[in-house]
Scaffold this active site. Structure first.
Site, PDB file in Angstrom:
ATOM      1  N   CYS A 162     -24.227  26.235   6.209  1.00  0.00           N
ATOM      2  CA  CYS A 162     -24.129  24.776   5.779  1.00  0.00           C
ATOM      3  C   CYS A 162     -23.603  24.724   4.261  1.00  0.00           C
ATOM      4  O   CYS A 162     -23.110  23.646   4.036  1.00  0.00           O
ATOM      5  CB  CYS A 162     -25.113  24.136   5.694  1.00  0.00           C
ATOM      6  SG  CYS A 162     -26.417  24.474   7.197  1.00  0.00           S
ATOM      7  N   HIS A 301     -26.596  17.065  -0.177  1.00  0.00           N
ATOM      8  CA  HIS A 301     -26.758  17.754   1.033  1.00  0.00           C
ATOM      9  C   HIS A 301     -27.447  17.058   2.327  1.00  0.00           C
ATOM     10  O   HIS A 301     -26.857  16.934   3.372  1.00  0.00           O
ATOM     11  CB  HIS A 301     -27.440  19.163   0.949  1.00  0.00           C
ATOM     12  CG  HIS A 301     -27.133  20.047   2.064  1.00  0.00           C
ATOM     13  ND1 HIS A 301     -25.864  20.373   2.683  1.00  0.00           N
ATOM     14  CD2 HIS A 301     -28.096  20.620   2.975  1.00  0.00           C
ATOM     15  CE1 HIS A 301     -25.994  21.206   3.846  1.00  0.00           C
ATOM     16  NE2 HIS A 301     -27.265  21.533   3.758  1.00  0.00           N
ATOM     17  N   GLU A 312     -34.406  19.046  -1.806  1.00  0.00           N
ATOM     18  CA  GLU A 312     -33.459  18.688  -2.437  1.00  0.00           C
ATOM     19  C   GLU A 312     -33.904  17.721  -3.505  1.00  0.00           C
ATOM     20  O   GLU A 312     -33.274  17.719  -5.037  1.00  0.00           O
ATOM     21  CB  GLU A 312     -32.262  18.171  -1.589  1.00  0.00           C
ATOM     22  CG  GLU A 312     -30.934  18.052  -2.606  1.00  0.00           C
ATOM     23  CD  GLU A 312     -29.588  17.609  -1.505  1.00  0.00           C
ATOM     24  OE1 GLU A 312     -28.842  17.550  -2.247  1.00  0.00           O
ATOM     25  OE2 GLU A 312     -29.966  17.506  -0.373  1.00  0.00           O
ATOM     26  N   LYS A 333     -23.687  12.545   5.387  1.00  0.00           N
ATOM     27  CA  LYS A 333     -24.328  12.876   6.833  1.00  0.00           C
ATOM     28  C   LYS A 333     -24.809  11.874   7.413  1.00  0.00           C
ATOM     29  O   LYS A 333     -24.953  11.834   8.776  1.00  0.00           O
ATOM     30  CB  LYS A 333     -25.238  14.137   6.690  1.00  0.00           C
ATOM     31  CG  LYS A 333     -24.459  15.471   6.328  1.00  0.00           C
ATOM     32  CD  LYS A 333     -25.603  16.435   6.066  1.00  0.00           C
ATOM     33  CE  LYS A 333     -24.829  17.736   5.667  1.00  0.00           C
ATOM     34  NZ  LYS A 333     -24.564  17.607   3.991  1.00  0.00           N
ATOM     35  N   HIS A 338     -24.023  16.212  10.583  1.00  0.00           N
ATOM     36  CA  HIS A 338     -23.864  17.677   9.873  1.00  0.00           C
ATOM     37  C   HIS A 338     -22.762  18.426  10.150  1.00  0.00           C
ATOM     38  O   HIS A 338     -22.772  19.040  11.314  1.00  0.00           O
ATOM     39  CB  HIS A 338     -25.194  18.375   9.789  1.00  0.00           C
ATOM     40  CG  HIS A 338     -25.265  19.463   8.840  1.00  0.00           C
ATOM     41  ND1 HIS A 338     -24.278  19.959   8.168  1.00  0.00           N
ATOM     42  CD2 HIS A 338     -26.356  20.099   8.379  1.00  0.00           C
ATOM     43  CE1 HIS A 338     -24.656  20.953   7.372  1.00  0.00           C
ATOM     44  NE2 HIS A 338     -26.015  21.136   7.205  1.00  0.00           N
ATOM     45  N   PHE A 399     -28.321  27.850   5.561  1.00  0.00           N
ATOM     46  CA  PHE A 399     -29.601  28.727   6.070  1.00  0.00           C
ATOM     47  C   PHE A 399     -29.160  30.101   5.377  1.00  0.00           C
ATOM     48  O   PHE A 399     -27.932  30.679   5.345  1.00  0.00           O
ATOM     49  CB  PHE A 399     -29.271  28.767   7.537  1.00  0.00           C
ATOM     50  CG  PHE A 399     -29.702  27.715   8.281  1.00  0.00           C
ATOM     51  CD1 PHE A 399     -30.516  26.729   7.943  1.00  0.00           C
ATOM     52  CD2 PHE A 399     -29.516  27.593   9.600  1.00  0.00           C
ATOM     53  CE1 PHE A 399     -31.157  25.665   8.627  1.00  0.00           C
ATOM     54  CE2 PHE A 399     -30.219  26.705  10.546  1.00  0.00           C
ATOM     55  CZ  PHE A 399     -30.940  25.687   9.734  1.00  0.00           C
TER      56      PHE A 399
END
Length: 413
Positions: A162, A301, A312, A333, A338, A399
């Site tokens: 991501c 994010h 975050e 998003k 995403h 990830f």
């Protein structure tokens, strides 16, 4: 250190097939999430995705060439075409070995894998497509962009799940700073709304299973319950400042900072204290010569998962300290889902447009921020904010523990 500016941008998204369409959709708080149409979801728990609508690569590029590309490569080439055209980059006037490519994809082509596994099982290994491998591998986004436009400089594909789009833009920025190229076409692309894509993320319990599109992707909301898989591409033209000025290019913004770290913690969960992401932000600010109080806006994010939004938030608090309550925060998003490897590219474009237009979008669908001592930041909700925007920060967390932060600011000669 050589200064690096943005001179072109291109976007393929669930809310628009160009930067203008996308940005108009953002300002209208348009949500591109809808029931999946690309395959039958009868047996799937997840019914929603943020699909790109009405896209036909043959409308933009040579039909024969488009036919030989998988979807993620088509998205990349079409977005790159828009960016190159906006930049007014004429390759006949450039040294092609000084113009490079850094366009990444997190997954490559899941479609080609699914298609050929089925062929192999039904008809035997002798019927596997001869071009399966070059069709599916993720570096073919950069490869196809390089080939289509004749870009002979550095061509790379940073794959960090991501965080892919942000890392590619960051590494392109460093490439120009260091003098290895004068121009880089950079960003991310993804096209993995497929049975195995949806099924895999569902098995991971990462996706929201609601069928209510207004509640599917609601970052920082107390009722958030997973992300929505999206697709598309965000590609930009980065250029050394003097090179851009010499050819009379319009400068959209300037990249001033890049930070990257690893959590070294877990394959899917961010570090709970947020210090990996915090240090990416701190490094980017140090690189830019800025303090937290200089940053007007963070494009988070913001995936709408419990862990990401919490950790975050902790990261922003750790990085910004006393300035944490002054910076505005929202997540794109909430509108486009995403986009995995493409997310950082689209969110970088959002930052540039925020500076150009003096507008910070809301996190659409955010109704009630989670209660408690932690979610106390200024998450933009209910409506966008019109204000002068000088400095934007974009965060991406992938990830594997990959963290990347880019800082872009209003260009001042």
């Amino acid at each position: 250190m050589r200064r690096v500016v943005v001179t072109g941008m291109g976007a393929i998204t669930p809310i628009g097939l160009s930067v203008d369409e996308f940005w108009n959709g953002v300002k209208e708080s348009k949500v591109g999430i809808a029931p999946i149409t690309k395959f039958d979801t009868t047996d799937f728990k997840v019914k929603l995705a943020a699909e790109v609508k009405d896209f036909n690569a043959k409308d933009y590029i040579d039909p024969k060439t488009a036919k030989r590309m998988e979807l993620f490569s088509q998205y990349a080439v079409v977005a790159a075409k828009e960016a190159i055209e906006q930049a007014g980059l004429d390759m006949e006037k450039e040294d092609p070995y000084r113009v490079g490519t850094a366009v990444g994809s997190g997954t490559g082509s899941l479609q080609s894998v699914e298609r050929n596994v089925k062929r192999m099982e039904e008809k035997g290994p002798g019927r596997i497509e001869p071009l399966l491998v070059p069709a599916m591998i993720s570096n073919m986004a950069s490869g196809n962009v390089s080939i289509y436009f004749g870009l002979k400089g550095k061509s790379i594909n940073v794959v960090t799940a991501c965080a892919t789009g942000t890392h590619n833009i960051g590494e392109a920025f460093r490439t120009i700073q260091y003098g290895d190229a004068d121009v880089m076409v950079a960003g991310g692309t993804e096209g993995c709304v497929t049975p195995i894509g949806i099924g895999g993320f569902t098995a991971l319990t990462a996706l929201n299973t609601t069928e209510d599109v207004t509640k599917a992707s609601i970052p920082f909301d107390k009722d958030r319950a997973g992300f929505v898989l999206g697709e598309g591409a965000g590609v930009v033209v980065l250029e050394e400042l003097e090179h851009a000025k010499a050819r009379g290019a319009k400068i959209l913004a300037e990249i001033v900072g890049y930070g990257a770290t690893s959590d070294a913690y877990h394959i899917t969960s961010p570090a709970e204290d947020g210090m990996g992401a915090a240090n990416a932000m701190i490094f980017a600010m140090k690189d830019a010569g800025l303090t937290p109080s200089d940053v007007d806006y963070i494009n988070a994010h913001g995936t709408s998962t419990h862990h990401n939004d919490l950790f975050e938030t902790r990261a922003i608090k750790a990085a910004f300290g006393d300035a944490q309550n002054d910076v505005l925060i929202s997540s794109t998003k909430s509108m486009v889902g995403h986009l995995l490897g493409a997310a950082g590219g689209i969110e970088f474009i959002t930052c540039v447009k925020s500076i150009e237009d003096g507008y910070i979008h809301e996190t659409v669908g955010l109704k009630e921020v989670e209660e408690g001592e932690e979610f106390t930041l200024h998450y933009v909700k209910d409506h966008g904010i019109s204000k002068d925007v000088n400095v934007c920060m974009s965060n991406s967390l992938g990830f594997g523990g990959h963290n990347a932060t880019i800082i872009v600011k209003k260009y001042v000669e």
